[in-house]
Design a protein around this motif. Structure first.
Motif, PDB file in Angstrom:
ATOM      1  N   ILE A   1     -15.213  12.837  41.161  1.00  0.00           N
ATOM      2  CA  ILE A   1     -15.374  14.171  41.721  1.00  0.00           C
ATOM      3  C   ILE A   1     -16.143  14.037  43.027  1.00  0.00           C
ATOM      4  CG2 ILE A   1     -16.124  16.526  41.296  1.00  0.00           C
ATOM      5  CD1 ILE A   1     -14.110  15.433  39.245  1.00  0.00           C
ATOM      6  N   THR A   2     -15.570  14.518  44.136  1.00  0.00           N
ATOM      7  CA  THR A   2     -16.233  14.425  45.432  1.00  0.00           C
ATOM      8  C   THR A   2     -16.396  15.808  46.044  1.00  0.00           C
ATOM      9  OG1 THR A   2     -14.179  14.164  46.687  1.00  0.00           O
ATOM     10  CG2 THR A   2     -15.222  12.153  45.822  1.00  0.00           C
ATOM     11  N   VAL A   3     -17.419  15.941  46.856  1.00  0.00           N
ATOM     12  CA  VAL A   3     -17.639  17.195  47.561  1.00  0.00           C
ATOM     13  C   VAL A   3     -16.492  17.466  48.520  1.00  0.00           C
ATOM     14  CG1 VAL A   3     -19.169  18.430  49.149  1.00  0.00           C
ATOM     15  CG2 VAL A   3     -20.146  17.006  47.332  1.00  0.00           C
ATOM     16  N   SER A   4     -16.020  16.449  49.179  1.00  0.00           N
ATOM     17  CA  SER A   4     -14.976  16.622  50.194  1.00  0.00           C
ATOM     18  C   SER A   4     -13.669  17.124  49.591  1.00  0.00           C
ATOM     19  CB  SER A   4     -14.740  15.305  50.936  1.00  0.00           C
ATOM     20  OG  SER A   4     -14.364  14.285  50.024  1.00  0.00           O
ATOM     21  N   ALA A   5     -13.315  16.646  48.405  1.00  0.00           N
ATOM     22  CA  ALA A   5     -12.026  17.014  47.814  1.00  0.00           C
ATOM     23  C   ALA A   5     -12.122  18.158  46.808  1.00  0.00           C
ATOM     24  CB  ALA A   5     -11.405  15.792  47.130  1.00  0.00           C
ATOM     25  N   GLY A   6     -13.299  18.382  46.262  1.00  0.00           N
ATOM     26  CA  GLY A   6     -13.385  19.330  45.164  1.00  0.00           C
ATOM     27  C   GLY A   6     -14.061  20.647  45.457  1.00  0.00           C
ATOM     28  N   TRP A   7     -14.578  20.833  46.667  1.00  0.00           N
ATOM     29  CA  TRP A   7     -15.381  22.032  46.934  1.00  0.00           C
ATOM     30  C   TRP A   7     -14.556  23.313  46.965  1.00  0.00           C
ATOM     31  CZ3 TRP A   7     -20.439  22.776  46.764  1.00  0.00           C
ATOM     32  CH2 TRP A   7     -20.951  23.978  47.257  1.00  0.00           C
ATOM     33  N   ALA A   8     -13.415  23.284  47.612  1.00  0.00           N
ATOM     34  CA  ALA A   8     -12.614  24.496  47.792  1.00  0.00           C
ATOM     35  C   ALA A   8     -11.870  24.859  46.505  1.00  0.00           C
ATOM     36  CB  ALA A   8     -11.619  24.302  48.933  1.00  0.00           C
ATOM     37  N   GLY A   9     -11.538  26.145  46.369  1.00  0.00           N
ATOM     38  CA  GLY A   9     -10.741  26.593  45.235  1.00  0.00           C
ATOM     39  C   GLY A   9     -11.582  27.054  44.066  1.00  0.00           C
ATOM     40  N   ASP A  10     -10.906  27.264  42.938  1.00  0.00           N
ATOM     41  CA  ASP A  10     -11.565  27.769  41.739  1.00  0.00           C
ATOM     42  C   ASP A  10     -11.330  26.851  40.547  1.00  0.00           C
ATOM     43  OD1 ASP A  10     -13.123  29.663  40.377  1.00  0.00           O
ATOM     44  OD2 ASP A  10     -11.320  30.630  39.553  1.00  0.00           O
ATOM     45  N   GLU A  11     -11.013  25.599  40.830  1.00  0.00           N
ATOM     46  CA  GLU A  11     -10.802  24.635  39.761  1.00  0.00           C
ATOM     47  C   GLU A  11     -12.153  24.227  39.148  1.00  0.00           C
ATOM     48  OE1 GLU A  11      -7.806  23.901  38.730  1.00  0.00           O
ATOM     49  OE2 GLU A  11      -6.947  25.160  40.314  1.00  0.00           O
ATOM     50  N   ALA A  12     -12.078  23.476  38.051  1.00  0.00           N
ATOM     51  CA  ALA A  12     -13.295  23.042  37.355  1.00  0.00           C
ATOM     52  C   ALA A  12     -14.193  22.226  38.275  1.00  0.00           C
ATOM     53  CB  ALA A  12     -12.919  22.232  36.122  1.00  0.00           C
ATOM     54  N   GLU A  13     -13.572  21.399  39.121  1.00  0.00           N
ATOM     55  CA  GLU A  13     -14.365  20.571  40.031  1.00  0.00           C
ATOM     56  C   GLU A  13     -15.187  21.435  40.990  1.00  0.00           C
ATOM     57  OE1 GLU A  13     -11.233  20.223  39.389  1.00  0.00           O
ATOM     58  OE2 GLU A  13     -10.895  18.169  38.648  1.00  0.00           O
ATOM     59  N   ALA A  14     -14.580  22.492  41.514  1.00  0.00           N
ATOM     60  CA  ALA A  14     -15.293  23.385  42.437  1.00  0.00           C
ATOM     61  C   ALA A  14     -16.410  24.132  41.706  1.00  0.00           C
ATOM     62  CB  ALA A  14     -14.311  24.377  43.068  1.00  0.00           C
ATOM     63  N   ARG A  15     -16.152  24.577  40.494  1.00  0.00           N
ATOM     64  CA  ARG A  15     -17.186  25.282  39.729  1.00  0.00           C
ATOM     65  C   ARG A  15     -18.361  24.355  39.431  1.00  0.00           C
ATOM     66  NH1 ARG A  15     -12.742  26.837  36.668  1.00  0.00           N
ATOM     67  NH2 ARG A  15     -13.557  25.778  34.813  1.00  0.00           N
ATOM     68  N   PHE A  16     -18.063  23.108  39.135  1.00  0.00           N
ATOM     69  CA  PHE A  16     -19.117  22.121  38.892  1.00  0.00           C
ATOM     70  C   PHE A  16     -19.970  21.900  40.136  1.00  0.00           C
ATOM     71  CE2 PHE A  16     -20.025  17.549  39.628  1.00  0.00           C
ATOM     72  CZ  PHE A  16     -21.081  17.398  38.735  1.00  0.00           C
ATOM     73  N   LEU A  17     -19.317  21.675  41.266  1.00  0.00           N
ATOM     74  CA  LEU A  17     -20.054  21.395  42.500  1.00  0.00           C
ATOM     75  C   LEU A  17     -20.895  22.583  42.942  1.00  0.00           C
ATOM     76  CD1 LEU A  17     -17.267  19.449  44.411  1.00  0.00           C
ATOM     77  CD2 LEU A  17     -19.396  18.482  43.504  1.00  0.00           C
ATOM     78  N   ARG A  18     -20.369  23.781  42.789  1.00  0.00           N
ATOM     79  CA  ARG A  18     -21.138  24.964  43.181  1.00  0.00           C
ATOM     80  C   ARG A  18     -22.293  25.224  42.224  1.00  0.00           C
ATOM     81  NH1 ARG A  18     -18.651  27.883  47.197  1.00  0.00           N
ATOM     82  NH2 ARG A  18     -16.584  27.090  47.784  1.00  0.00           N
ATOM     83  N   ARG A  19     -22.106  24.910  40.959  1.00  0.00           N
ATOM     84  CA  ARG A  19     -23.205  25.055  39.998  1.00  0.00           C
ATOM     85  C   ARG A  19     -24.367  24.144  40.363  1.00  0.00           C
ATOM     86  NH1 ARG A  19     -23.781  24.941  34.284  1.00  0.00           N
ATOM     87  NH2 ARG A  19     -22.187  26.564  34.135  1.00  0.00           N
ATOM     88  N   ILE A  20     -24.066  22.879  40.649  1.00  0.00           N
ATOM     89  CA  ILE A  20     -25.170  21.966  40.939  1.00  0.00           C
ATOM     90  C   ILE A  20     -25.782  22.264  42.300  1.00  0.00           C
ATOM     91  CG2 ILE A  20     -24.237  20.185  39.413  1.00  0.00           C
ATOM     92  CD1 ILE A  20     -23.241  18.673  41.869  1.00  0.00           C
ATOM     93  N   ARG A  21     -25.002  22.839  43.235  1.00  0.00           N
ATOM     94  CA  ARG A  21     -25.583  23.273  44.517  1.00  0.00           C
ATOM     95  C   ARG A  21     -26.560  24.418  44.290  1.00  0.00           C
ATOM     96  NH1 ARG A  21     -23.397  26.690  48.606  1.00  0.00           N
ATOM     97  NH2 ARG A  21     -22.820  28.000  46.811  1.00  0.00           N
TER      98      ARG A  21
END
Length: 245
Positions: free
Chosen positions: A191-211
């Motif tokens: 899971i990377t910030v560059s590839a996973g930040w945009a959208g509403d997928e699980a990866e984006a929800r994870f990254l925004r939670r930890i931010r």
């Protein structure tokens, strides 16, 4: 005659014993310390294992004000941290109250690269973030444990990178910030910030939670929502500033 004097002799002996200064006195009653005030600092080692809340950022600043106290917090939580001598590299770059952050023996995830040089305050904030936010959020949202935390470094003698020419000194020049790039999971996903930040997928929800959690631990937290320079990482700065984006 001996029988008649025995009671008198016993009484006299008891009277003399009670007055003699050579005999030991009774021990003083034990005095126990008063119960600690609720306003006192938490017990050493407690901070890293407490859930993130409104007072976490203030607690990080308080517990890292003294290097020995900060190191005691890390040691009690089984976080490896080796102190290094203070040094001045340039007029605007150097390291004080710092050391090398090694493995956290209370978790399975490891930093990559390992053995990162940073201030003790940064190490304390980072340890809280990974235990109370990063790793639990991965299990909850992504369904797998974090085995590796990828980053772009902490200590670097440079100015702020804002996409142009800046005269402001970066917190990296004082080893007070770390750039987080992503994680690798036990199930093999990266899971990377560059590839996973945009959208509403699980990866984006994870990254925004930890931010969002980082904003309650670090002084300054910058994400791709801030500017294009941070499109591939989270800038986690353990200073007494207060900015989150």
């Amino acid at each position: 005659m001996r029988r008649a004097l025995r009671p008198f002799a016993i009484a006299a002996a008891l009277l003399l014993a009670g007055c003699s200064p050579m005999l030991p006195e009774r021990p003083a009653p034990i005095r126990y310390p008063a119960a600690p005030s609720r306003t006192e600092a938490p017990l050493v080692g407690a901070l890293i294992d407490q859930p993130v809340e409104g007072g976490t950022r203030s607690a990080v600043i308080r517990e890292s004000a003294d290097l020995q106290q900060c190191m005691a917090q890390l040691t009690a939580a089984r976080v490896t941290f080796r102190p290094v001598p203070d040094r001045v590299t340039t007029e605007t770059c150097g390291l004080a109250s710092g050391g090398v952050l090694g493995p956290d023996m209370g978790t399975t995830a490891r930093m990559a690269p390992g053995d990162v040089e940073m201030t003790c305050r940064t190490a304390l904030a980072l340890s809280i973030w990974r235990r109370q936010s990063l790793e639990p959020a991965a299990r909850e949202i992504l369904g797998s444990d974090v085995v590796q935390i990828d980053h772009m470094g902490a200590y670097a003698c440079r100015n702020v990178n804002n996409g142009g020419v800046s005269g402001r000194i970066s917190a990296h020049s004082q080893a007070a910030a770390l750039d987080f790039a992503g994680v690798r999971l036990r199930d093999g996903r990266r899971i990377t910030v560059s590839a996973g930040w945009a959208g509403d997928e699980a990866e984006a929800r994870f990254l925004r939670r930890i931010r969002d959690d980082a904003c309650r631990i670090f002084g300054t937290t910058l994400s791709p929502d801030y500017n294009a320079v941070h499109a591939d990482h989270l800038h986690l700065e353990a200073t007494d500033t207060r900015f989150c984006r």
